[in-house]
Scaffold this active site. Structure first.
Site, PDB file in Angstrom:
ATOM      1  N   CYS A  29       0.901  -1.175  -0.226  1.00 55.01           N
ATOM      2  CA  CYS A  29      -0.201   0.005   0.046  1.00 55.01           C
ATOM      3  C   CYS A  29       1.013   1.281  -0.012  1.00 55.01           C
ATOM      4  O   CYS A  29       1.521   1.593   0.808  1.00 55.01           O
ATOM      5  CB  CYS A  29      -0.874  -0.300   1.218  1.00 55.01           C
ATOM      6  N   CYS A  32       0.095   3.922   2.653  1.00 53.38           N
ATOM      7  CA  CYS A  32       0.638   3.520   3.920  1.00 53.38           C
ATOM      8  C   CYS A  32       2.117   3.789   4.353  1.00 53.38           C
ATOM      9  O   CYS A  32       2.442   4.180   5.228  1.00 53.38           O
ATOM     10  CB  CYS A  32       0.383   1.997   4.065  1.00 53.38           C
TER      11      CYS A  32
END
Ligand SMILES: Cc1cc2nc3c(=O)[nH]c(=O)nc-3n(C[C@H](O)[C@H](O)[C@H](O)COP(=O)(O)OP(=O)(O)OC[C@H]3O[C@@H](n4cnc5c(N)ncnc54)[C@H](O)[C@@H]3O)c2cc1C
Lengths: 102, 294
Positions: A29, A32
């Site tokens: 991600c 993230c």
């Protein structure tokens, strides 16, 4: 370094911090990865006020299901062991602190 | 394919970077679609030496000039990038690989949201802008991928591996054929109509299309345009700013040696004059870097 949580220490962490902020993330991600350094800063800024930890949702899917997470990054906010806020998406540190009312 | 300088973006900043790098005798390969430039379909009203003129005309002349200096244009998007051993590697939509000594990020600004009712309110409650990030949460659930380009095709194929049912909404097919076919073969159900609204009570329950189709779903993955500049920057080791822009120094260098950036991607002002100004600097800096790189 921010503590990494898993099935075995998650509940204990939430219960032992009157304010607990948990950064839910996964390796693939991109947002993230950008949240990572922000959470590190948050942890040192909030030392003594809140416990800040990380949870890899790929490796801990049962916890993700338990808290209804369907997008990351997500910050789970617990007060006295109770989930009080779920902040979804990448955001600046100042926004997070304002959201928390700190 | 090898290159001294690889330019990601065929807008004014990328084309100017290609011109200046090629003039310094670097071998230059340029990715991106001129039709996706912010300049395409507009009238440019305040550009030096030019009366108000269609952006497509200015861009076409720029590309012709860059080609005359030897720059090669692939006309395709970068789907992934990486940095290893002082070289930058790029994969294109059709699988072509390019390895370069220096890279110029000239990807402009990306518009990622649809701007339809329900999209904002249901963000994080079923609406996602990152299939790779969130696919795991849709095991055995229903998913709809929205987007015309190759990123949407790749996301639709990915979702079929997790979701019990995957739909792909693309109203203006731009995706590379092989990638689109892969998604269809993997079982994604195609819909050729624009999304009108995302609906649900506290969580996504359905998406409504302009042709009246209603698709019941648990998730809507919005994957518009090409791989975003923020993702490409991170692939190359450059951390983007909160607003997805890439910070550069006066020589248009980023925090990663050999990676340069120019144009709208470096932040405001979003103007052609600034884009070509930075493009000039980035192209020259990249060519110099490539010459010294061993
Ligand atoms: C309606 C409108 C009117 C405007 N009017 C003016 C004006 O009058 N005067 C003015 O100065 N400016 C104007 N602008 C702004 C101007 O168009 C931009 O500042 C300029 O185009 C920026 O150039 P750029 O090269 O940085 O990015 P862009 O021109 O946006 O080019 C980006 C390029 O990157 C490519 N790209 C993106 N992602 C990828 C990927 N993953 N892989 C490969 N390639 C990728 C795209 O395909 C595209 O070719 C206007 C813009 C709009 C939208």
């Amino acid at each position: 370094m921010v503590t990494e949580l898993n099935e075995s220490n998650f509940d204990q962490f939430v219960d032992s911090n009157s304010l607990a902020i948990i950064d839910c993330w996964a390796p693939w991600c991109g947002p993230c990865r950008r949240m990572g350094p922000i959470v590190e800063e948050l942890a040192s800024d909030l030392q003594g006020k809140a416990g800040v930890a990380k949870l890899n949702t790929d490796e801990n899917q049962a916890i993700a299901v338990r808290f209804n997470i369907n997008a990351i990054p997500t910050l789970l906010v617990f007060k006295d062991g109770v989930l009080v806020d779920t902040l979804v998406g990448l955001r600046p540190k100042e926004d997070i602190i304002a959201q928390l009312g700190l | 394919m090898d290159a001294d300088v690889f330019v990601i973006g065929s807008g004014p900043s990328g084309v100017q970077a290609a011109i200046h790098a090629a003039r310094k005798r670097a071998s230059v390969v340029v990715a991106g679609k001129p039709s996706s430039s912010s300049m395409s379909g507009t009238e440019i009203e305040n550009y030096f030496g030019s009366p108000p003129r269609p952006g497509d005309e200015i861009l076409a002349e720029g590309i012709a000039l860059a080609k005359s200096f030897g720059a090669a244009f692939l006309g395709q998007n970068v789907v992934s990038a990486s940095a290893e051993d002082g070289r930058f590697r790029f994969s294109m939509e059709d699988g072509t690989e390019v390895v370069a000594k220096a890279a110029v990020i000239a990807t402009g600004i990306s518009r990622k949201s649809l701007g339809i009712p329900g999209e904002k309110d249901l963000f994080g409650k079923g609406v996602s802008y990152c299939a790779v990030c969130d696919c795991n949460f849709y095991r055995g659930r229903k998913a709809v991928v929205v987007g015309n380009d190759s990123e949407a095709a790749v996301s639709a194929e990915l979702m079929t591996r997790y979701a019990s049912e995957t739909h792909w909404v693309a109203w203006d097919a731009e995706a590379e054929e092989t990638l689109a076919r892969k998604a269809a073969e993997a079982g994604a159900v195609m819909h050729a109509s624009k999304p009108k609204a995302i609906e649900g009570d506290g969580k996504v329950e359905r998406i409504v299309l302009e042709d009246g189709t209603i698709i019941p779903t648990d998730g809507v993955f919005i994957e518009l345009g090409a791989r975003s500049s923020a993702d490409i920057a991170m692939d190359l080791g450059v951390m983007p700013e909160m607003d997805d822009s890439v910070k550069v120094g006066s020589d248009c260098s980023t925090e990663v040696p050999g990676v340069f950036a120019c144009g709208d991607v470096t932040g405001r002002p979003w103007q052609v004059a600034k884009a070509v100004g930075q493009g000039c600097v980035a192209g020259m800096s990249a060519a110099d870097y490539a010459r010294k790189a061993e």
